[in-house]
Design a protein around this motif. Structure first.
Motif, short mmCIF file in Angstrom:
data_model
loop_
_atom_site.label_atom_id
_atom_site.label_comp_id
_atom_site.label_asym_id
_atom_site.label_seq_id
_atom_site.Cartn_x
_atom_site.Cartn_y
_atom_site.Cartn_z
N MET A 122 0.81 -1.08 -0.03
CA MET A 122 -0.02 -0.14 0.06
C MET A 122 0.88 1.14 -0.07
SD MET A 122 -2.94 -0.92 2.59
CE MET A 122 -4.32 0.03 1.74
N THR A 125 2.46 1.72 -3.51
CA THR A 125 1.71 2.20 -4.79
C THR A 125 0.88 3.22 -4.35
OG1 THR A 125 -0.06 0.50 -3.68
CG2 THR A 125 1.38 -0.05 -5.51
N ASP A 126 1.39 4.23 -3.40
CA ASP A 126 0.72 5.31 -2.82
C ASP A 126 -0.58 5.26 -2.46
OD1 ASP A 126 2.90 6.83 -3.65
OD2 ASP A 126 2.19 7.07 -5.96
N GLN A 127 -1.08 4.24 -2.08
CA GLN A 127 -2.37 3.89 -1.45
C GLN A 127 -2.72 4.59 -0.14
OE1 GLN A 127 -4.30 -0.05 -1.62
NE2 GLN A 127 -2.69 -0.66 -3.21
N GLU A 129 -0.73 7.22 1.02
CA GLU A 129 -0.78 8.63 0.87
C GLU A 129 -1.98 9.23 0.17
OE1 GLU A 129 2.99 9.07 -1.32
OE2 GLU A 129 3.04 11.08 -0.53
N SER A 130 -2.61 8.35 -0.89
CA SER A 130 -4.05 8.68 -1.43
C SER A 130 -4.91 8.93 -0.32
CB SER A 130 -4.35 8.03 -2.45
OG SER A 130 -4.86 6.81 -2.09
N MET A 133 -4.61 12.03 1.30
CA MET A 133 -5.07 13.00 0.66
C MET A 133 -6.64 13.13 0.59
SD MET A 133 -2.96 15.15 -0.44
CE MET A 133 -4.13 15.99 -1.46
N MET A 134 -7.41 12.07 1.15
CA MET A 134 -8.81 11.82 1.11
C MET A 134 -9.10 12.09 2.41
SD MET A 134 -10.03 8.98 -1.49
CE MET A 134 -8.71 7.96 -1.48
N ARG A 141 -7.24 4.02 10.03
CA ARG A 141 -7.98 3.08 9.07
C ARG A 141 -7.18 1.86 8.72
NH1 ARG A 141 -10.27 0.35 6.07
NH2 ARG A 141 -12.18 1.00 4.58
N ARG B 52 3.03 17.86 -3.70
CA ARG B 52 3.21 17.43 -1.88
C ARG B 52 3.22 18.48 -1.13
NH1 ARG B 52 6.47 11.66 -2.47
NH2 ARG B 52 4.58 10.73 -3.60
N MET B 89 -6.54 14.94 -5.54
CA MET B 89 -5.31 14.41 -6.08
C MET B 89 -5.09 13.20 -6.96
SD MET B 89 -1.21 14.77 -4.38
CE MET B 89 0.06 14.27 -5.38
N PHE B 91 -2.94 10.38 -8.38
CA PHE B 91 -1.54 9.82 -8.18
C PHE B 91 -1.08 9.52 -9.61
CE2 PHE B 91 -2.56 10.54 -3.73
CZ PHE B 91 -1.43 10.68 -3.18
N GLN B 92 0.06 9.44 -9.65
CA GLN B 92 0.82 9.10 -10.88
C GLN B 92 0.34 7.35 -11.27
OE1 GLN B 92 4.87 10.41 -10.36
NE2 GLN B 92 5.63 9.56 -12.63
N SER B 93 0.26 6.78 -10.01
CA SER B 93 0.01 5.38 -10.33
C SER B 93 -1.39 5.15 -10.16
CB SER B 93 0.83 4.64 -9.29
OG SER B 93 0.61 5.24 -7.95
N ALA B 95 -3.16 4.75 -7.73
CA ALA B 95 -3.27 4.65 -6.24
C ALA B 95 -4.61 4.00 -5.86
CB ALA B 95 -2.68 5.73 -5.38
N LEU B 96 -5.08 3.15 -6.61
CA LEU B 96 -6.64 2.66 -6.21
C LEU B 96 -6.30 1.62 -5.11
CD1 LEU B 96 -8.03 2.30 -9.87
CD2 LEU B 96 -8.54 3.98 -7.92
N PHE B 97 -7.37 1.14 -4.30
CA PHE B 97 -7.25 0.44 -3.32
C PHE B 97 -7.32 -0.86 -3.99
CE2 PHE B 97 -9.00 3.81 -0.96
CZ PHE B 97 -7.74 4.42 -0.22
N THR B 98 -6.32 -1.94 -3.96
CA THR B 98 -6.20 -3.16 -4.96
C THR B 98 -7.24 -4.12 -4.22
OG1 THR B 98 -4.31 -3.61 -3.32
CG2 THR B 98 -4.02 -3.04 -5.70
N ASN B 99 -7.91 -3.92 -2.89
CA ASN B 99 -8.66 -4.90 -2.52
C ASN B 99 -10.10 -4.47 -2.46
OD1 ASN B 99 -8.25 -2.81 -0.62
ND2 ASN B 99 -8.65 -4.28 1.16
N PHE B 108 -15.41 5.31 -1.39
CA PHE B 108 -14.74 5.40 -0.28
C PHE B 108 -14.51 6.35 0.42
CE2 PHE B 108 -10.74 5.83 2.02
CZ PHE B 108 -10.51 4.73 2.84
N ARG B 157 -12.69 8.98 -8.11
CA ARG B 157 -12.61 8.88 -6.63
C ARG B 157 -12.01 10.48 -5.99
NH1 ARG B 157 -8.36 4.94 -4.07
NH2 ARG B 157 -6.96 6.41 -4.72
N LEU B 167 -5.34 18.35 -8.13
CA LEU B 167 -3.82 18.06 -8.49
C LEU B 167 -3.77 16.79 -9.29
CD1 LEU B 167 -2.46 18.86 -4.90
CD2 LEU B 167 -2.83 20.58 -6.75
#
Ligand SMILES: Nc1ncnc2c1ncn2[C@@H]1O[C@H](COP(=O)(O)OP(=O)(O)O)[C@@H](O)[C@H]1O
Ligand SMILES: [Mg+2]
Lengths: 260, 267
Positions: A122, A125-127, A129-130, A133-134, A141, B52, B89, B91-93, B95-99, B108, B157, B167
């Motif tokens: 996490m 992959t910036d999860q 940080e994101s 940001m939310m 959490r 940032r 924001m 993100f470059q990647s 940054a979705l929650f993979t699960n 979310f 999101r 951003l």
């Protein structure tokens, strides 16, 4: 020469820095009180992934360890004609030492690494940080429920381990090698005290649960955010946890035997 | 400090260093409300770092960055999180929650910050997904999405809490031309329709210039050029020309600083 002293000093400082950082991290995590309702739901999910999913390895290992103690104990005790004492040997070694220690080592390998890898991924992959940001606090959490889940699961797993190991020893000693069931159980009952043996074992596993989960979530949270970082953090979790478990076991045992 | 109500983000004498390396030195920059502002520069100049700094994840070494006149990095956690709800924001990647699946990813922020009924959450999520054209992909997992789709989901999101500032970190990097065009359209459309202020950080010169209202070019920790796209393409500063035309060597050197080549080989 100066270089070596310098390197030593640097290493010392780095260790202190990590200890300080992990202390602050732990404090911040603990300061996030679980909000009732949603917090409970998160905790329940994590107790499932951290605790329930570790059940199988704990149960199977405990059976085998109990069976091995049964065999070894029987062979040694038999020489003195004391094979009736097997129940006592088994229960004491399991509740005092093997239960908490082996459970913690297995837990570090099964759940600790999973926690580190999950949180580390996490991070990479910036999860995390994101989430910040939310305006959602990842310590609350993500980290806090995982930490408490580990802390709660470990003593329960250790108790299950104790039962599994004793049952394994019973299978070998009584069912296979033919010790009298009555003397097996009554010797055990007479020798084991709740306060000195069972409780002390539980206290150990509480401490181990605290430390192992702390190390696991810390390593995950502060992973160097790339693939190499995640793999090295996972390795560190196992190494540091194992060392911490064994060293703390010595400290705790000596405190318990001296009556604190 | 600044009184101009048109300015949403302002950097004043901003310096930032990281492990003894000066990433920004004395930057002054303004981002106007309702506009799309692009910040461009070669990789590693600190574009992500700048975002940032805006969002308060990093603290400037000196100077300040303000959003609506507030320095986010000086806020306490509670106020910081309140202020961040105004900022989306990407993100470059992605940054979705993979699960979580697409729907839950977009839901979310709502689930965390509101007590809306399930029906309401569903409607709001579908509205945002419709806006990025992915209403039909709501049940997919992030691993099943293409790069462009993942970015659009992340965009939905980020828009969920109706921010006023968006951003975008390298929204076009590594995308095929069709996806790129679609993302460009989307950013522009959303900026107009929702009255957003957008900051795009990118090194895709032509694409970004096609939708940006104003561009800053950063190199070596300084702003080397700024202006509307037309002004910039007429700019004659060597570093700006090199960057905009994609010349491999010039004011921004091809070589990472090193000692003399001959000396190095013979030593
Ligand atoms: N966590 C970090 N620690 C130290 N240096 C970093 C860190 N993150 C980025 N940097 C350095 O800061 C510089 C700017 O990085 P970044 O903002 O990611 O650049 P860009 O997004 O423009 O490619 C890079 O040279 C990078 O090496
Ligand atoms: Mg970047």
């Amino acid at each position: 020469m100066i270089d070596k002293i310098q390197a030593l000093g640097h290493a010392g400082l780095t260790i202190c820095q990590h200890l300080g950082l992990s202390g602050i991290f732990l404090f911040k995590t603990l300061a996030r009180r679980p909000r009732p309702g949603e917090g409970f739901k998160l905790l329940r999910e994590q107790i499932y992934t951290v605790g329930v999913l570790s059940l199988l390895i704990i149960l199977v290992s405990s059976l085998f360890i109990g069976m091995v103690i049964g065999l070894q104990g029987y062979n040694t005790l038999q020489r003195f004609g004391a094979e009736q004492e097997l129940g006592q040997l088994l229960a004491l070694s399991v509740t005092r030492e093997l239960g908490p220690v082996v459970t913690a080592l297995l837990f570090a390998g099964r759940a600790g690494t999973a926690l580190t890898a999950e949180i580390g991924l996490m991070r990479a992959t910036d999860q995390l940080e994101s989430m910040e940001m939310m305006a959602v606090d990842p310590l609350w959490r993500i980290i806090s429920p995982r930490f408490w889940a580990g802390f709660i699961s470990m003593p329960l797993l250790a108790m299950i381990f104790n039962m599994g190991a004793i049952y394994g020893g019973y299978l070998v000693g009584v069912q296979w090698l033919g010790i009298d069931a009555g003397s097996f159980w009554s010797n055990m009952q007479a020798a084991v005290t709740f306060r000195m043996d069972v409780m002390n074992g539980l206290i150990k596993s509480l401490v181990f649960g605290f430390v192992v989960t702390w190390i696991a979530v810390y390593q995950g949270y502060f992973t160097v955010p790339n693939a190499a970082g995640i793999s090295s953090a996972t390795t560190k979790t196992v190494v540091y946890s194992s060392l911490a478990i064994l060293a703390l076991d010595f400290v705790l045992t000596s405190m318990m035997l001296k009556g604190w | 400090m600044h009184t101009d109500p048109d300015i949403l983000v302002a950097a004043r004498n901003l310096s930032f260093e990281r492990s003894d390396r000066l990433i920004f030195s004395n930057i002054n920059l303004e981002i106007h409300k309702g506009k799309i502002t692009a910040i461009m520069g070669p990789s590693g100049t600190g574009k992500t770092t700048f975002l940032r700094l805006i969002s308060g994840q990093l603290t400037p070494s000196s100077g300040s960055v303000t959003v609506s006149g507030i320095e986010l990095c000086r806020l306490r956690l509670r106020e910081l999180y309140k202020a961040r709800r105004q900022i989306g924001m990407l993100f470059q990647s992605g940054a979705l929650f993979t699960n979580l699946n697409v729907f839950e990813n977009v839901a979310f922020p709502l689930r965390e910050h509101t007590q809306l009924s399930e029906q309401m959450v569903r409607d709001l999520v579908l509205i945002k997904l419709q806006a990025v054209g992915l209403r039909g992909a709501r049940d997919l997992m992030p691993s099943e999405l293409s790069g462009g789709m993942a970015r659009r989901v992340a965009m939905a999101r980020a828009l969920m809490l109706d921010p006023q500032l968006m951003l975008y970190d390298e929204p076009f990097a590594g995308q095929d031309p069709i996806t790129m065009g679609m993302l460009l359209q989307l950013i522009k459309k959303l900026n107009e329709a929702l009255g957003l202020t957008s900051v795009i950080v990118s090194h895709d010169v032509q694409e970004t210039a096609s939708i940006a209202d104003y561009i800053y070019v950063i190199a070596d920790g300084k702003i080397v050029g700024q202006g509307t796209p037309e002004e910039l393409f007429n700019n004659i500063t060597p570093a700006v020309r090199q960057f905009l035309r994609g010349l491999p060597d010039g004011a921004v050197p091809f070589h990472y600083p090193a000692k003399d080549y001959e000396e190095d080989l013979l030593s």
